[in-house]
Write a protein that holds these residues in place. Structure first.
Motif, short mmCIF file in Angstrom:
data_model
loop_
_atom_site.label_atom_id
_atom_site.label_comp_id
_atom_site.label_asym_id
_atom_site.label_seq_id
_atom_site.Cartn_x
_atom_site.Cartn_y
_atom_site.Cartn_z
N ARG A 49 0.93 -1.34 -0.34
CA ARG A 49 0.41 0.02 0.02
C ARG A 49 0.73 1.75 0.17
NH1 ARG A 49 -2.91 -1.04 3.81
NH2 ARG A 49 -1.16 -0.07 5.63
N ARG A 50 1.61 1.18 0.58
CA ARG A 50 2.40 2.14 0.94
C ARG A 50 3.75 3.05 -0.66
NH1 ARG A 50 6.10 1.48 6.46
NH2 ARG A 50 6.90 3.11 5.92
N THR A 51 3.72 1.30 -1.48
CA THR A 51 4.65 1.42 -2.53
C THR A 51 3.53 1.89 -3.43
OG1 THR A 51 5.74 -0.18 -1.84
CG2 THR A 51 5.54 0.37 -4.38
N ILE A 52 2.16 2.05 -3.79
CA ILE A 52 1.26 2.16 -4.84
C ILE A 52 1.02 3.90 -3.93
CG2 ILE A 52 -1.18 2.08 -5.32
CD1 ILE A 52 -0.69 -1.06 -4.52
N ASP A 53 1.06 3.76 -2.75
CA ASP A 53 0.73 5.73 -2.94
C ASP A 53 1.89 6.27 -2.87
OD1 ASP A 53 -1.67 4.72 -1.37
OD2 ASP A 53 -0.84 4.86 0.94
N ALA A 54 3.03 6.27 -2.92
CA ALA A 54 4.06 7.01 -3.34
C ALA A 54 4.54 6.91 -4.74
CB ALA A 54 5.14 6.00 -2.63
N LEU A 55 4.14 5.84 -5.74
CA LEU A 55 3.84 5.74 -7.45
C LEU A 55 2.55 6.82 -7.86
CD1 LEU A 55 5.11 2.06 -7.39
CD2 LEU A 55 6.70 4.29 -7.93
N ASP A 56 1.85 6.32 -6.67
CA ASP A 56 1.12 7.53 -7.36
C ASP A 56 0.97 8.96 -6.98
OD1 ASP A 56 -1.23 4.91 -8.48
OD2 ASP A 56 -2.12 5.25 -6.05
N ARG A 57 1.81 9.09 -6.06
CA ARG A 57 1.51 11.10 -6.20
C ARG A 57 3.09 10.71 -7.05
NH1 ARG A 57 3.63 12.62 -0.30
NH2 ARG A 57 3.90 14.26 -1.55
N ILE A 58 4.06 10.04 -7.19
CA ILE A 58 4.60 10.68 -8.45
C ILE A 58 4.45 10.43 -9.67
CG2 ILE A 58 6.99 9.81 -10.01
CD1 ILE A 58 7.82 8.61 -7.27
N ARG A 59 3.37 9.68 -9.93
CA ARG A 59 2.77 9.86 -10.90
C ARG A 59 1.03 11.35 -12.02
NH1 ARG A 59 -1.37 4.78 -12.14
NH2 ARG A 59 -1.89 6.12 -10.11
N ASP A 60 1.35 11.55 -10.34
CA ASP A 60 0.42 13.24 -10.27
C ASP A 60 1.45 14.04 -10.83
OD1 ASP A 60 -1.74 11.45 -9.93
OD2 ASP A 60 -1.91 11.80 -7.25
N CYS A 61 2.34 13.91 -10.57
CA CYS A 61 2.86 14.94 -11.16
C CYS A 61 2.97 15.34 -12.04
CB CYS A 61 4.61 15.24 -10.57
SG CYS A 61 4.83 15.70 -8.23
N GLY A 62 2.58 14.70 -13.16
CA GLY A 62 2.79 14.56 -14.87
C GLY A 62 3.94 14.69 -14.91
N GLU A 63 4.08 15.45 -16.31
CA GLU A 63 5.09 15.90 -17.26
C GLU A 63 6.46 15.93 -16.30
OE1 GLU A 63 4.64 16.13 -21.05
OE2 GLU A 63 4.63 14.20 -22.11
N PRO A 64 6.24 17.80 -15.76
CA PRO A 64 7.05 17.76 -14.90
C PRO A 64 8.28 17.16 -14.48
CG PRO A 64 5.27 19.28 -14.92
CD PRO A 64 5.16 17.67 -14.90
N LEU A 65 8.30 16.40 -13.72
CA LEU A 65 8.89 15.29 -12.93
C LEU A 65 9.31 13.72 -13.66
CD1 LEU A 65 10.46 13.81 -10.67
CD2 LEU A 65 8.15 12.89 -10.03
N SER A 66 10.68 13.24 -14.05
CA SER A 66 11.08 11.77 -14.60
C SER A 66 11.61 11.33 -13.53
CB SER A 66 11.95 12.53 -15.87
OG SER A 66 11.32 12.98 -16.46
N MET A 67 10.95 9.98 -13.84
CA MET A 67 12.00 8.96 -12.90
C MET A 67 12.96 7.85 -13.37
SD MET A 67 9.21 6.41 -10.06
CE MET A 67 10.15 5.91 -8.92
N GLY A 68 13.54 7.29 -12.72
CA GLY A 68 14.23 6.28 -13.31
C GLY A 68 15.30 5.38 -11.65
#
Length: 380
Positions: free
Chosen positions: A202-221
Motif C-alpha cells: 500500500r505504501r509503495t502504491i501511494d508513493a508511485l501514485d504521488r509521483i505519477r500525479d506530478c505529470g510530465e514535469p517529473l521524470s523517474m528512473g
C-alpha cells in the motif's frame, strides 16, 4: 588459515586460457543475437508475436519493444533540472543481540541545475524492534533473515524520494533517481503472509501514485550499473537459438557493440509470469526500461510505463548522461546519496555497543551463546 597463493598462482594461467575460450564462443553468440535483433527490427509485429507465443506466461523474463527494437537514441542536451537521488542502508536484526532490532539510514542528494531550489545532502535514520517489521504475520519466523528490513528500506527510499522530488517538480523540471530495481521484488514472496506484506504494498502504491500525479514535469528512473539482466536476450533466442556451446549472454553484451557512449536503446517492456504477478500487486505501475551506454558500462534504467513519455524520457536520458559525466561514470546524485546513507563497519560496531550498554543499564542481559564464546576464546 590464509589463502594459499602458491596453489592459486599455479591454477591461474589455465583459468585465463579457459576464459579466453569462453570469450571467443561468446563473440559468435553475440553476433547471432545482433542478427536476430535486426530480424526483429525488420518486422517488429511478426517477431514480437513469435516471442510472445514462445515465452508468454512463463516465469522466464523476456522483453518486448515499444517500437523499433534496434533503435538507438543520442543524448539530448541537458536543460534546467533538479536531480534527486535516494539510497539506503540498513542493519538487520541480529539473533545474537541483546535486543533484536533494526536500523535504517536513508540518504539523499538534491542537486539543482539552473532551477531556484535549495541544494541538500542529508540522511534520516530510524530504528525499531524486529517484531515491528512483519507485525501480525503468522509466518514471521519462517521469513528469511533480512527480508523485512529490505522491504522497509526499499519503501522508505521511495517515500523519501517522493518527499523531495514532488516539491522540487513544482519549481521546475525534476528527475528522481533510485539505485537498483524500480519495484521491490520482495513484495511478491511466499516467505511472508499477504497480511504482513499488505502495508508495504500500500505504501509503495501511494508513493508511485504521488509521483505519477506530478505529470510530465517529473521524470523517474531506477539505475542499475553493469546489469546482468537478459530479457532482451531471451527474446532474441526465440528468433535465433544460440549455439549449444555458447555461454549465457546478457543484454549488456548485445548492446555494448550497438550503442555509442551516451546513447540509449529503444524502450522495452519486461514480461514474465512473475513480473506480471508483481505488477498486479501495484496496479497501474507497469515497468518500462532502456539500456544506456556510459563509457564501457551498459546500465539498465527502469521507469514506470506512465513516465515513458518522450519529454520525460528525454529529460531522464539527458540528466543521466550529464550526471555520469560529473562523477566518473556513475550518476552524481546517486553517489552523493550513497555517501550519506552508508553505514560503515565502525557505525555498526558503535550501534551494537550502544545497544548493549543501554540494554544493560535497563537490566537486560542476553545469554552468551557457544559461537560467541568460541570467538572470545580459541584454543587448540
Amino acid at each position: 588459515m590464509t589463502l594459499r597463493m602458491d596453489t592459486v598462482a599455479a591454477e591461474l594461467p589455465g583459468l585465463i586460457a579457459r576464459h579466453e575460450e569462453t570469450r571467443a564462443a561468446a563473440g559468435a553468440a553475440i553476433e547471432g543475437a545482433r542478427s536476430a535483433l535486426r530480424e526483429w527490427s525488420d518486422d517488429p509485429v511478426a517477431a514480437s508475436a513469435r516471442i510472445e507465443q514462445a515465452l508468454g506466461g512463463q516465469a522466464v523474463p523476456y522483453a518486448l519493444a515499444e517500437d523499433d527494437p534496434a533503435a538507438t537514441c543520442p543524448a539530448p542536451a541537458p536543460g534546467p533540472v533538479t536531480v534527486v537521488g535516494v539510497d539506503g542502508s540498513s542493519i538487520t536484526p541480529d539473533r545474537f543481540s541483546t535486543v533484536r532490532c533494526y536500523a535504517i539510514n536513508i540518504g539523499h542528494a538534491l542537486l539543482p541545475y539552473g532551477v531556484a531550489v535549495e541544494p541538500s545532502l542529508d540522511a534520516i535514520a530510524e530504528v525499531g524492534l524486529d517484531g515491528d517489521l512483519l507485525e501480525g504475520s503468522g509466518d514471521m519466523r519462517q521469513a528469511p533473515r533480512g527480508l523485512a528490513t529490505r522491504l522497509l528500506r526499499d519503501v522508505r527510499e521511495l517515500e523519501r524520494g517522493v518527499e523531495l522530488a514532488v516539491p522540487a517538480a513544482s519549481a521546475g523540471p525534476a528527475v528522481l533517481l533510485l539505485d537498483g530495481t524500480l519495484l521491490p521484488w520482495d513484495l511478491h514472496t511466499r516467505q511472508a503472509s499477504d497480511e504482513a506484506l499488505a502495508p508495504y504494498r500500500r505504501r509503495t502504491i501511494d508513493a508511485l501514485d504521488r509521483i505519477r500525479d506530478c505529470g510530465e514535469p517529473l521524470s523517474m528512473g531506477a539505475y542499475i550499473s553493469a546489469s546482468a539482466a537478459r530479457e532482451v536476450v531471451a527474446a532474441l533466442e526465440v528468433l535465433a537459438p544460440p549455439p549449444p556451446s555458447a555461454p549465457p549472454l546478457t543484454d549488456g553484451d548485445v548492446f555494448r557493440g550497438l550503442l555509442s557512449p551516451g546513447e540509449r536503446s529503444a524502450i522495452f517492456h519486461s514480461r514474465s509470469s512473475r513480473r506480471g504477478s508483481v505488477e498486479s500487486l501495484l496496479p497501474g505501475h507497469d515497468v518500462a526500461l532502456f539500456y544506456l551506454r556510459v563509457a564501457d558500462d551498459i546500465a539498465r534504467v527502469e521507469l514506470p510505463a506512465w513516465a515513458a513519455t518522450p519529454i520525460q524520457v528525454d529529460r531522464l536520458h539527458a540528466t543521466l548522461v550529464d550526471q555520469c559525466e560529473r562523477c566518473e561514470g556513475y550518476p552524481r546524485a546517486l553517489q552523493e546519496a550513497h555517501e550519506q546513507a552508508v553505514i560503515s563497519a565502525g557505525d555498526r560496531e558503535q550501534f551494537e555497543r550502544l545497544l548493549d550498554r543501554l540494554a544493560g543499564d535497563a537490566g537486560i542481559r542476553a545469554p552468551l551463546n557457544g559461537k560467541q564464546q568460541s570467538k572470545r576464546r580459541r584454543s587448540i
